[in-house]
Scaffold this active site. Structure first.
Site, PDB file in Angstrom:
ATOM      1  N   ASP C 144      26.970-113.035   9.338  1.00 14.28           N
ATOM      2  CA  ASP C 144      26.907-112.697   7.910  1.00 14.28           C
ATOM      3  C   ASP C 144      28.324-112.419   7.413  1.00 14.28           C
ATOM      4  O   ASP C 144      28.935-111.417   7.805  1.00 14.28           O
ATOM      5  CB  ASP C 144      26.034-111.446   7.681  1.00 14.28           C
ATOM      6  CG  ASP C 144      24.550-111.702   7.963  1.00 14.28           C
ATOM      7  OD1 ASP C 144      24.230-112.702   8.648  1.00 14.28           O
ATOM      8  OD2 ASP C 144      23.715-110.896   7.501  1.00 14.28           O
ATOM      9  N   LYS C 207      23.049-114.772   0.741  1.00 13.79           N
ATOM     10  CA  LYS C 207      22.555-113.401   0.875  1.00 13.79           C
ATOM     11  C   LYS C 207      23.058-112.585  -0.302  1.00 13.79           C
ATOM     12  O   LYS C 207      24.180-112.793  -0.779  1.00 13.79           O
ATOM     13  CB  LYS C 207      23.065-112.842   2.210  1.00 13.79           C
ATOM     14  CG  LYS C 207      22.760-111.387   2.476  1.00 13.79           C
ATOM     15  CD  LYS C 207      23.254-110.995   3.883  1.00 13.79           C
ATOM     16  CE  LYS C 207      23.238-109.480   4.082  1.00 13.79           C
ATOM     17  NZ  LYS C 207      23.783-109.092   5.394  1.00 13.79           N
ATOM     18  N   LYS C 243      18.604-114.531   1.809  1.00 13.80           N
ATOM     19  CA  LYS C 243      18.420-113.197   2.375  1.00 13.80           C
ATOM     20  C   LYS C 243      18.640-112.158   1.283  1.00 13.80           C
ATOM     21  O   LYS C 243      19.691-112.133   0.637  1.00 13.80           O
ATOM     22  CB  LYS C 243      19.392-112.960   3.532  1.00 13.80           C
ATOM     23  CG  LYS C 243      19.265-111.543   4.136  1.00 13.80           C
ATOM     24  CD  LYS C 243      20.090-111.402   5.409  1.00 13.80           C
ATOM     25  CE  LYS C 243      20.131-109.936   5.870  1.00 13.80           C
ATOM     26  NZ  LYS C 243      20.979-109.770   7.081  1.00 13.80           N
TER      27      LYS C 243
END
Lengths: 281, 496, 307
Positions: C144, C207, C243
């Site tokens: 991430d 995300k 996400k």
């Protein structure tokens, strides 16, 4: 008589900035109170009426899309021109039987009224419009807009003040008009048309038909391209069932016996438009 | 009925997740076997003894029997309103009228769910709309106008304001309670008394409102509610002691009322039909525009006079937009109006269903292509699926006539001028929608569209402070806002 | 710099970014949040929420024991009920990766590591790619990283793009999630633009948030990203995951996200391969709701484990 033989004026229709005779070729006579002929006046037919509506429709959008300031300027200028032809109007009113004092006052009042309505051009929107505090993240405002093309049955009495009191509140906001004027008042109406023809008011904004209101009223109420009619000037003998045809296109029908300066006469020919827009990033 | 289909043909249901049939309880609604007319503060029988049934359009089951007001009954109601006007209402200070309106608003808020359920039962609209739109707005209209009752001279300074007296009001079946509120609140705030006729297919919430009016001790006769169909309406329109008429409904009936009123020089306001253009420019926020179009035409099954029924989409994005739109329509949930997840409820009546069906068939005959989602419809009741007609030309009937159902017609345009020309090419002029991210284009369009309400980057928004009403054959006069008051006050300007 | 053949000019500039209207977008998200779920479907929905969850701890005070405990919870959220699935992944700092790899061994639980000067992203790209490569080397399945908001907001979209391309290269086989930090972008238009930029640069997931600023995930923000994902898939045939992270604490919120994803993107996105919820306290609320479904009565915090 010492001078030359006077040349009498021909009173014709005022359509799209020009002065045609009636396509029917008919005229009617207007006499003074002594019964003497003043003039033969063109008698408008339904076809003349149709042409007048066509001219008014063609002129409407561009008249309405001028700035309010510009419409005001143009209308002020008309008042100036009326002022310079004061004597002519007083004489004209006298010729159809108005006494001298009343004629002078009517002309002065007419000019004042023209000025009063002209001044509203860039103000009525602020007085009649609004910003509306809706419950939600939206900017919401209401603005008045002209109704479109308006048919006016001109009051016959007082002929000058009556017409001006109906005409100017309609055009100041961007409407265009077709006026039907009958009898003696035709002379004043056509003469006002002559003033307009030499003014900066665009052709077609004001169209003036002289003739018989009972001939033209049925065509006026039924015409699908007229948005509103002012019937305040109809004669008391008119059969009101004639008006039913105004329903054919849901015309706004105004009949208001108001003889003073009035903001309501402006709002009679306005539509309120409300616009919503979200407020966000 | 749960038809959350995706492009791959699967649905949330296939995935093991289903939306609950979340049925709103009807237990808090107590529908009587029979309803009388509300005249002079009491529920009374008709002199003629006639009555008619009102039913639930989603099941076709009768809900109750409603009294049909005869011309004698209407006469009683008008007289009661006239007496009440002289005796109570004309003399009452605005501040006191305001208090009555506040009371009505509070009662509506307190009993909101009951009203919402009854509205949905009687009219077929989804509970989420009656609950989240009709009821809050109806209460808000009473609150808003309550505040005006003692401030009218601020709205119209230097005028000799006067109420008209007895107002005859006739309202439609698409927003039964909300239209009653739109009519009653300003009329009462301005000091008039009223005879109101709700539509014959949806009388129940107006009659429940009559109970509220009685409960708040409004002086008898200030509001009279008479039920019935066209004949009852005519009796109100023709009654010589009615001082002003206000009508919301079809342009066809509006014209009949116009005919009747104009020859008597009777003040009149009309809120009639529409065929609103909903214009999507290529630079618009398209995902939100899709939602706007969906809401514009499928809100209340398209039984909305200001519905965005003519989609005008810029040709450069037409394929993309129509594809997106059809996928989005597949997600709409048609079914039980009492289900909180329902997006589209029942068609209000058999007559309306037949009219919709007939017009869509005419459109297909004229060459339009039809899109309907793959949802199934309940067997009983009146239903019409959300429908899109593409390949529609300006001359087609479906592009010109008001369908008043969940049917969208799609046309394309190339330039702003063309969009405007097509948008304005209609005898109607109630509303219009514009979607573009270009601010100056919004103003350019908004200025030129001949319609009373312009929604830019939104659609079908209503508010008591926001004037509503049409241009051209969509009627005249406004409802809501300061401008709406002119309909109920002499010498206030505007069409009244 | 990137060895990838993808160039900024060819991709981002060829993909249409549709503007977004805030008011209407939020209204749509709010209306999706009113959908009610069938009782018999609730268990499936709650299980799905767990299966899509990235159980997260990103604290300076994280220790090997803390991470081990988190991993245990990730593998078996409810020790008393084996029917409850394990979560999708644990999400941790690079320094903790090998502890997590050890603790999740033999399970389906993936190890996701933040990397690349998380949460600001403001170190040299060389340092950041080295950080990523290191986390992957330690065994992270998923990385991430953050979008370089500094470059993006300053108008240097090309640099933001190329850094993602470079990060993707550094990931190797590991999946790349690009955090847009939506709360810093200022508008939905920027969220949509950033979504397209990250997807075009090769992100496997986009995300919402780092969880380190107050403005985190919200339904309309995720709806906005989902609409970008949908159009990107249609234009390129590449399906990118989403996400949602930060501020998601209740089972009901999780359900709302599933509805938004399901209604916008379709059921193929309702799986851990395409949708994740990054959270720490959410899991316990979901477990409480599951307990309630099993027992029929409301449960209490003492009946689920704190870690």
């Amino acid at each position: 008589m010492t001078g030359k033989i006077p040349i009498a004026k021909t009173y014709k229709l005022f359509i799209d900035g020009a002065f045609p005779r009636s396509e029917s070729g008919r005229t009617f006579s207007v006499n003074n109170p002594e019964g003497e002929l003043i003039a033969n006046v063109s008698q408008a037919s339904r076809k003349d009426f149709r042409e007048a509506v066509r001219a008014a429709r063609a002129a409407q959008l561009s008249w309405a899309s001028r700035t309010a300031y510009n419409r005001g300027q143009i209308l002020y200028r008309v008042a100036e021109m009326l002022e310079s032809r004061k004597i002519e109007f007083v004489e004209l009113l006298k010729s159809i039987g108005v006494n001298s004092r009343s004629a002078t006052r009517e002309v002065e009042d007419s000019i004042q009224r023209w000025v009063w309505y002209a001044g509203w051009s860039d103000k009525y929107s602020q007085v009649l419009g609004s910003v509306n505090p809706v419950s939600g993240p939206y900017f919401n405002f209401t603005v008045p807009e002209p109704t479109g093309v308006v048919g006016i049955i001109a009051p016959t009495e007082p002929s000058m003040l009556g017409l001006i009191s109906r005409l100017v509140p309609a055009i100041v906001s961007g409407n265009t008009v077709v006026v039907v004027s009958e009898g003696q008042s035709s002379l004043t109406s056509v003469t006002i048309g002559e003033v307009l023809a030499t003014s900066d008011v665009p052709a077609g904004v004001v169209n003036i038909l002289t003739g018989d209101q009972k001939d033209l009223l049925p065509w006026m109420v039924g015409h699908l391209d007229l948005n509103a009619v002012d019937i305040s000037g109809i004669s008391p003998e008119t059969d009101l069932t004639l008006l039913e045809e105004t329903a054919s296109n849901v015309k706004r029908v105004v009949s208001r016996q108001v003889n003073e300066e009035s903001l309501e006469l402006i709002s009679d020919f306005l539509e309120m438009k409300t616009v919503w827009h979200p407020i966000g990033r | 009925m749960g038809n959350s289909n995706f492009k791959d043909g699967s649905s949330l249901e296939d995935f093991g997740i289903e939306y609950a049939p979340a049925i709103e309880s009807t237990s808090l609604v107590n529908i009587k076997d029979k309803y009388g007319l509300f005249i002079d503060g009491n529920f009374v029988d008709s002199s003629s003894g006639k009555s008619f049934k009102t039913l639930d359009p989603s099941t076709e089951k009768p809900l109750s029997v409603v009294t049909e007001a005869s011309s004698d009954d209407v006469d009683r109601a008008v007289r009661s309103a006239g007496v009440s006007y002289e005796k109570y209402w004309k003399k009452m200070p605005g501040a006191d009228r305001a208090r009555y309106l506040f009371r009505i608003a509070r009662h509506l808020q307190e009993r909101a769910r009951e009203f919402a359920v009854l509205e949905t039962l009687d009219g077929g609209k989804p509970i989420k709309e009656s609950r989240d739109v009709d009821l809050p707005l109806a209460a808000a209209h009473f609150f808003y106008h309550a505040g005006w009752a003692d401030k009218l001279e601020y709205a119209f300074p230097q005028r000799k304001l006067e109420p008209h007296g007895v107002i005859g009001q006739i309202i439609p079946w698409n927003f039964p309670l909300l239209m009653a509120a739109w009519k009653l609140a300003p009329a009462l705030a301005c000091g008039n008394t009223v005879v109101l006729k709700p539509a014959e297919t949806t009388p129940l919430t107006a009659l429940l409102l009559a109970e509220v009016i009685r409960d708040v001790d409004l002086p008898p006769g200030v509001v009279n509610i008479v039920t019935g169909a066209g004949e009852t309406g005519s009796a109100i329109v023709e009654h010589p002691e009615v001082d002003k008429l206000a009508f919301t409904g079809s342009t066809e009936v509006g014209k009949l009322i116009h005919r009747s009123a104009v020859k008597r020089n009777l003040p009149l306001t009309l809120e009639l039909g529409g065929k609103a253009p909903h214009i999507i420019f290529e630079d618009a926020a398209l995902d939100q525009a899709i939602e706007g179009v969906i809401n514009g035409i499928f809100f209340n099954q398209g039984h909305v006079c200001c519905a965005g029924s003519r989609l005008l989409v810029q040709e450069s994005i037409a394929d993309y937009f129509i594809d997106r739109l059809q996928k989005r329509i597949e997600l709409l949930r048609v079914g039980n109006p009492l289900d909180k997840n329902t997006d589209i409820g029942a068609i209000n009546s058999l007559a309306q269903l037949e009219r919709i069906d007939q017009l869509v068939k005419a459109g297909i005959d004229e060459g339009a292509e039809v899109f309907k989602p793959s949802c199934s419809l309940p067997e009983n009741g009146y239903w019409y699926p959300p429908t899109v007609l593409t390949g529609v030309q300006q001359s087609h009937r479906v592009a010109r006539e008001e369908i008043f159902g969940p049917v969208l017609v799609v046309q394309t345009f190339r330039t702003p001028e063309e969009a405007l020309e097509k948008a304005n090419n209609t005898p109607y002029g109630l509303s219009a929608g514009i979607w573009t991210e270009k601010g100056s284009l919004i103003h350019w369009m908004a200025e030129r569209l001949r319609a009373g309400v312009i929604w830019a980057n939104t659609f079908n928004k209503f508010d008591p402070t926001s004037p509503f009403g049409g241009y051209k054959e969509s009627g005249f006069g406004r409802e809501g806002g300061m401008q709406g008051l002119t309909a109920y006050l002499k010498n206030s300007g505007g069409h009244s | 710099m990137p060895t990838s053949t993808i160039t900024f000019r060819e991709t981002v500039s060829s993909i249409k970014v549709i503007p977004v209207d805030e008011v209407s977008l939020e209204a749509r998200a709010a209306s999706l949040a009113t959908r009610s779920i069938k009782t018999t479907s609730k268990r499936a929905a709650l299980h799905l929420a767990i299966r899509c969850m990235d159980l997260t701890t990103l604290e300076g005070a994280d220790t090997p024991e803390k991470v081990a405990s988190l991993c245990q919870k990730a593998k078996r959220p409810d020790p008393s009920n084996h029917g409850v699935p394990s979560v999708a992944a644990v999400c941790i700092y690079p320094e903790m990766v090998h502890h997590a790899v050890e603790a999740t061994e033999g399970s389906n639980v993936k190890v996701a590591s933040v990397a690349g000067a998380f949460p600001s992203g403001l170190s040299t790209i060389e340092a950041r790619t080295a950080d990523i490569a290191d986390a992957v080397k330690r065994g992270a399945d998923e990385i991430d990283i953050v979008l370089n908001r500094s470059a993006f907001l300053a108008g240097d979209e090309q640099r933001a793009f190329e850094e993602i391309v470079a990060s993707k290269d550094a990931c190797g086989k590991a999946h790349l999630k690009v955090i847009l930090e939506v709360g810093e972008l200022g508008s939905y238009d920027k969220i949509r633009q950033a979504s397209v930029l990250a997807m075009a640069a090769g992100a496997d997931f986009i995300k919402t948030s780092t969880g380190k600023i107050p403005q985190a995930s919200s339904l309309p923000r995720v709806l906005c990203m989902a609409e970008a994902v949908r159009d990107f898939a249609q234009q390129t045939n590449i399906s990118v995951g989403i996400k949602a992270a930060g501020g998601i604490r209740t089972a009901k919120q999780a359900w709302h996200y599933l509805v938004v994803i399901g209604e916008t993107l379709g059921t193929e996105w309702l799986s851990p391969e395409m949708f994740r919820i990054g959270a720490s306290s959410l899991l316990n609320d979901v477990l409480l709701q599951l307990n309630r479904l099993d027992s029929g009565s409301y449960s209490g915090p003492d009946y689920v484990t704190v870690d």
